[in-house]
Design an enzyme around this catalytic site. Structure first.
Site, PDB file in Angstrom:
ATOM      1  N   GLU A 138      10.225  16.595  14.410  1.00 26.28           N
ATOM      2  CA  GLU A 138      10.602  16.407  13.012  1.00 26.28           C
ATOM      3  C   GLU A 138       9.818  17.414  12.162  1.00 26.28           C
ATOM      4  O   GLU A 138       8.586  17.362  12.111  1.00 26.28           O
ATOM      5  CB  GLU A 138      10.283  14.971  12.582  1.00 26.28           C
ATOM      6  CG  GLU A 138      10.751  14.677  11.174  1.00 26.28           C
ATOM      7  CD  GLU A 138      10.576  13.210  10.787  1.00 26.28           C
ATOM      8  OE1 GLU A 138       9.466  12.683  10.931  1.00 26.28           O
ATOM      9  OE2 GLU A 138      11.568  12.607  10.327  1.00 26.28           O
ATOM     10  N   GLY A 176      -4.455   3.412  -2.257  1.00 24.64           N
ATOM     11  CA  GLY A 176      -5.563   3.831  -1.408  1.00 24.64           C
ATOM     12  C   GLY A 176      -5.099   4.690  -0.251  1.00 24.64           C
ATOM     13  O   GLY A 176      -3.904   4.966  -0.104  1.00 24.64           O
ATOM     14  N   GLY A 180      -4.666   1.116   4.202  1.00 26.18           N
ATOM     15  CA  GLY A 180      -3.543   0.818   5.099  1.00 26.18           C
ATOM     16  C   GLY A 180      -4.032   0.130   6.365  1.00 26.18           C
ATOM     17  O   GLY A 180      -3.509  -0.904   6.785  1.00 26.18           O
ATOM     18  N   GLU A 225       9.940   1.915  10.453  1.00 27.45           N
ATOM     19  CA  GLU A 225      11.010   2.845  10.063  1.00 27.45           C
ATOM     20  C   GLU A 225      10.380   4.235  10.184  1.00 27.45           C
ATOM     21  O   GLU A 225       9.572   4.627   9.333  1.00 27.45           O
ATOM     22  CB  GLU A 225      11.414   2.478   8.627  1.00 27.45           C
ATOM     23  CG  GLU A 225      12.182   3.500   7.861  1.00 27.45           C
ATOM     24  CD  GLU A 225      13.470   3.785   8.521  1.00 27.45           C
ATOM     25  OE1 GLU A 225      13.725   4.947   8.829  1.00 27.45           O
ATOM     26  OE2 GLU A 225      14.195   2.807   8.751  1.00 27.45           O
ATOM     27  N   LYS A 276       0.885  -1.177   0.000  1.00 26.52           N
ATOM     28  CA  LYS A 276       0.000   0.000   0.000  1.00 26.52           C
ATOM     29  C   LYS A 276       0.918   1.220   0.000  1.00 26.52           C
ATOM     30  O   LYS A 276       1.489   1.594   1.027  1.00 26.52           O
ATOM     31  CB  LYS A 276      -0.876  -0.018   1.256  1.00 26.52           C
ATOM     32  CG  LYS A 276      -2.175   0.777   1.187  1.00 26.52           C
ATOM     33  CD  LYS A 276      -2.034   2.250   0.857  1.00 26.52           C
ATOM     34  CE  LYS A 276      -1.620   3.105   2.018  1.00 26.52           C
ATOM     35  NZ  LYS A 276      -1.463   4.542   1.645  1.00 26.52           N
ATOM     36  N   CYS A 330      13.930  11.276   6.346  1.00 32.82           N
ATOM     37  CA  CYS A 330      13.827  10.879   7.761  1.00 32.82           C
ATOM     38  C   CYS A 330      15.172  10.967   8.462  1.00 32.82           C
ATOM     39  O   CYS A 330      15.243  11.256   9.644  1.00 32.82           O
ATOM     40  CB  CYS A 330      13.231   9.484   7.880  1.00 32.82           C
ATOM     41  SG  CYS A 330      13.985   8.273   6.799  1.00 32.82           S
ATOM     42  N   GLY A 365      -4.335   5.722   3.658  1.00 38.44           N
ATOM     43  CA  GLY A 365      -3.778   5.019   4.803  1.00 38.44           C
ATOM     44  C   GLY A 365      -4.848   4.590   5.789  1.00 38.44           C
ATOM     45  O   GLY A 365      -4.849   3.450   6.274  1.00 38.44           O
TER      46      GLY A 365
HETATM   47  P1  NDP Z   1       2.173   8.979   7.401  1.00 35.67           P
HETATM   48  O1  NDP Z   1       2.933   8.307   8.464  1.00 35.67           O
HETATM   49  O2  NDP Z   1       0.764   9.360   7.664  1.00 35.67           O
HETATM   50  O3  NDP Z   1       2.118   8.054   6.070  1.00 35.67           O
HETATM   51  C1  NDP Z   1       2.977   6.990   5.752  1.00 35.67           C
HETATM   52  C2  NDP Z   1       2.189   5.848   5.121  1.00 35.67           C
HETATM   53  O4  NDP Z   1       1.275   5.294   6.074  1.00 35.67           O
HETATM   54  C3  NDP Z   1       1.324   6.255   3.940  1.00 35.67           C
HETATM   55  O5  NDP Z   1       1.234   5.199   3.010  1.00 35.67           O
HETATM   56  C4  NDP Z   1      -0.007   6.486   4.614  1.00 35.67           C
HETATM   57  O6  NDP Z   1      -1.098   6.479   3.724  1.00 35.67           O
HETATM   58  C5  NDP Z   1      -0.054   5.328   5.571  1.00 35.67           C
HETATM   59  N1  NDP Z   1      -0.992   5.478   6.677  1.00 35.67           N
HETATM   60  C6  NDP Z   1      -1.486   6.614   7.224  1.00 35.67           C
HETATM   61  N2  NDP Z   1      -2.345   6.317   8.226  1.00 35.67           N
HETATM   62  C7  NDP Z   1      -2.397   4.968   8.314  1.00 35.67           C
HETATM   63  C8  NDP Z   1      -3.108   4.050   9.153  1.00 35.67           C
HETATM   64  N3  NDP Z   1      -3.923   4.455  10.119  1.00 35.67           N
HETATM   65  N4  NDP Z   1      -2.936   2.724   8.960  1.00 35.67           N
HETATM   66  C9  NDP Z   1      -2.104   2.277   8.007  1.00 35.67           C
HETATM   67  N5  NDP Z   1      -1.411   3.090   7.183  1.00 35.67           N
HETATM   68  C10 NDP Z   1      -1.549   4.427   7.332  1.00 35.67           C
HETATM   69  O7  NDP Z   1       2.993  10.218   6.929  1.00 35.67           O
HETATM   70  P2  NDP Z   1       2.426  11.573   6.271  1.00 35.67           P
HETATM   71  O8  NDP Z   1       2.392  11.405   4.847  1.00 35.67           O
HETATM   72  O9  NDP Z   1       1.119  11.995   6.880  1.00 35.67           O
HETATM   73  O10 NDP Z   1       3.521  12.617   6.722  1.00 35.67           O
HETATM   74  C11 NDP Z   1       3.394  13.262   7.984  1.00 35.67           C
HETATM   75  C12 NDP Z   1       4.716  13.380   8.689  1.00 35.67           C
HETATM   76  O11 NDP Z   1       5.272  12.102   8.856  1.00 35.67           O
HETATM   77  C13 NDP Z   1       5.798  14.141   7.950  1.00 35.67           C
HETATM   78  O12 NDP Z   1       5.720  15.492   8.129  1.00 35.67           O
HETATM   79  C14 NDP Z   1       7.033  13.573   8.552  1.00 35.67           C
HETATM   80  O13 NDP Z   1       7.339  14.221   9.750  1.00 35.67           O
HETATM   81  C15 NDP Z   1       6.661  12.170   8.824  1.00 35.67           C
HETATM   82  N6  NDP Z   1       7.148  11.244   7.785  1.00 35.67           N
HETATM   83  C16 NDP Z   1       8.278  10.569   8.048  1.00 35.67           C
HETATM   84  C17 NDP Z   1       8.780   9.716   7.110  1.00 35.67           C
HETATM   85  C18 NDP Z   1      10.028   8.976   7.372  1.00 35.67           C
HETATM   86  O14 NDP Z   1      10.624   8.441   6.449  1.00 35.67           O
HETATM   87  N7  NDP Z   1      10.476   8.899   8.603  1.00 35.67           N
HETATM   88  C19 NDP Z   1       8.144   9.511   5.816  1.00 35.67           C
HETATM   89  C20 NDP Z   1       6.929  10.275   5.633  1.00 35.67           C
HETATM   90  C21 NDP Z   1       6.480  11.084   6.600  1.00 35.67           C
HETATM   91  P3  NDP Z   1      -1.543   7.895   3.070  1.00 35.67           P
HETATM   92  O15 NDP Z   1      -0.488   8.228   2.111  1.00 35.67           O
HETATM   93  O16 NDP Z   1      -2.836   7.630   2.438  1.00 35.67           O
HETATM   94  O17 NDP Z   1      -1.651   8.871   4.200  1.00 35.67           O
END
Ligand code: NDP
Length: 472
Positions: free
Chosen positions: A379, A201, A207, A245, A170, A279, A203
């Site tokens: 972050e 789809g 997700g 991660e 996903k 990250c 999250g």
């Molecule tokens: P998220 O943690 O929300 O998203 C990462 C993935 O998880 C996406 O595929 C997302 O789907 C999915 N997801 C979200 N909610 C759920 C859930 N309840 N159950 C299962 N899967 C889920 O990151 P964001 O995109 O909202 O970014 C927000 C913040 O997260 C950033 O500002 C940053 O600080 C941090 N971040 C950190 C990363 C890293 O590598 N450490 C990477 C990305 C973000 P969907 O795309 O539909 O939301």
């Protein structure tokens, strides 16, 4: 490419369970470029069933056969280099040369590394009167973010496939197009039907359904710490394994005697890469009081080279952020830094000159940041560097270790032994010494709230194996 309007399940593109779609937006001009289906629990269920059905056969293949398919996948990805890079530039906003390097060449290289690793990997070992077999965990639910969208897919999916697991992916809603390209490459590489499945789809919908599904044995997630905590809690209900991660707030520690100019320039470049959406970015620069003012001056000079602009244009070094929500979030952090008393020496919360359309943020440097400030603890995920002063090494270490995170870091010193001694006391998963290069086969992952488990190389493969001991 034109997006597929279905899900890749059981070796074919199948119609989605609903007609709802997710629009894909180019962050440089805010225009909708395409749309993909918004998967539901029904799509996830179909994908998990396909993965379960494919598992016994894939698990039974010889490692050499899996290596052959993975090598073919590396070739398919390499052949799509230009399309992958252009897609990532369009849906994420990475400058094109950066996308070529990090979103095309790196994932193809990581994929190839697993084909090589499999050739010599021992899936069983003798321990006294036991033979310990390392067997695939089962069906893996992989949930990936948008910031390095293909790298994060390959860092999970490829070792899972190498281990003999089958996978349902996903991807992030902001970057589904490159995930579809990955599915095309998997198809071309000739994997058996159902070994890899893709459900695009949201999250909170697709997700969540994947994490809850009883047919999933392990969830591998990359993203925010907040969502990671929720995933671990949900997975606990069915005692699924999780690999997380998560976020970071890494320290770039410049010790007395370091080559200051090099350390500051590399530190600024590290944060500006991918518009700060990394990250492992070294977002906190730690400098001793004696050379603090000089470091601030050097940082201001270095950041001036990062002029935001259209990522598709040659020469652009800093693209937009991925979406409007992230832009507003990052600008909010900049405002918070000012409000809490940090000294803004470059950038700021306003839109960059001439860029009122697109999700752009000014490259920003804060001086006089204290370790308790929000911008030194949370972050930000944007092009924002916080420069923190320390009095002595003990204080530098206390500051470096003084967040809930522990993903990466850097140490600079003219005495390498001293740098290594300092790095060994840091509570973090990776430390680059005097600009040491990224190693795609070294374990990558976090301490503390930066995560659980490791990706890449042999450690990344072991994540998808479980042991069985036979006694003789
Ligand atoms: P998220 O943690 O929300 O998203 C990462 C993935 O998880 C996406 O595929 C997302 O789907 C999915 N997801 C979200 N909610 C759920 C859930 N309840 N159950 C299962 N899967 C889920 O990151 P964001 O995109 O909202 O970014 C927000 C913040 O997260 C950033 O500002 C940053 O600080 C941090 N971040 C950190 C990363 C890293 O590598 N450490 C990477 C990305 C973000 P969907 O795309 O539909 O939301």
């Amino acid at each position: 490419m034109k997006a597929h309007d279905g899900m890749y399940i059981g070796g074919e593109w199948r119609p989605a369970a609903t007609t709802d779609v997710i629009e894909v937006v180019n962050p440089a001009d805010e225009q909708v470029i395409d749309a993909v289906p918004a998967g539901t629990a029904r799509d996830v269920d179909a994908a998990v069933r396909a993965a379960r059905a494919a598992f016994p056969g894939w698990k039974a293949t010889a490692p050499a056969e899996r290596a052959a398919r993975i090598a073919a996948l590396a070739g398919s990805l390499a052949a799509r280099r230009d399309e992958i890079a252009a897609t990532v530039t369009a849906e994420l906003g990475s400058p094109l040369p950066f996308a070529e390097m990090v979103s095309a060449d790196l994932p193809a290289g990581v994929t190839a590394s697993y084909a090589e690793l499999l050739k010599g990997y021992e899936f069983s070992e003798r321990v006294g009167n036991s033979v310990v077999h390392h067997e695939p965990v089962g069906v893996v639910g992989a949930i990936t973010p948008w910031n390095y969208p293909l790298h994060q897919i390959t860092a999970k999916v490829v070792p899972a496939l190498a281990a003999g697991c089958t996978v349902v992916l996903k991807p992030a809603e902001d970057t589904p197009l490159v995930a579809q390209l990955f599915a095309e490459a998997v198809h071309e590489a000739g994997f058996p039907a159902g070994v890899f499945n893709l459900v695009t789809g949201l999250g909170a919908v697709a997700g969540q359904a994947l994490v809850e599904h009883d047919g999933v044995d392990l969830v591998s997630f990359t993203g925010s710490t907040a969502v990671g905590k929720g995933i671990a809690a949900t997975a606990a209900a069915s005692v699924k394994r999780v690999a997380l991660e998560l976020g970071g707030k890494s320290a770039n520690v410049i010790l007395p005697g370091a080559d200051l100019e090099r350390a500051v320039k590399a530190g600024v470049a590290n944060v500006m890469a991918n518009s700060g959406q990394t990250c492992s970015a070294w977002t906190r620069m730690l400098v001793d009081a004696d050379r603090y003012d000089e470091a601030v001056e050097l940082a201001v000079k270095a950041v001036a080279k990062y002029v935001p602009g259209d990522p598709a244009q040659p020469g652009t070094r800093l693209g937009p952020l991925v979406n409007g929500k992230q832009r507003d979030r990052v600008r909010g952090y900049i405002e918070r830094g000012v409000a809490e008393g940090a000294r803004l020496v470059a950038g700021g919360p306003e839109a960059p000159d001439g860029l009122t359309t697109g999700y752009y943020v000014r490259p920003t440097v804060f001086a006089d940041v204290t370790p308790d400030m929000t911008i030194a603890q949370e972050e930000i995920f944007g092009p924002v560097v916080s420069i923190i002063r320390y009095a002595d090494e003990a204080e530098a270490l206390e500051i470096a270790n003084g967040t809930v995170y522990g993903l990466a870091g850097a140490v600079w010193c003219d005495d390498e032994e001293k740098a290594v001694a300092f790095a060994r006391r840091m509570e973090t998963g990776q430390v680059d010494i005097n600009g040491g290069r990224f190693n795609p086969s070294a374990p990558f992952g976090g301490w503390k709230q930066s995560g659980v488990g490791r990706e890449l190389g042999a450690h990344g493969l072991a994540e998808f194996l479980q042991t069985k001991s036979l006694q003789f």
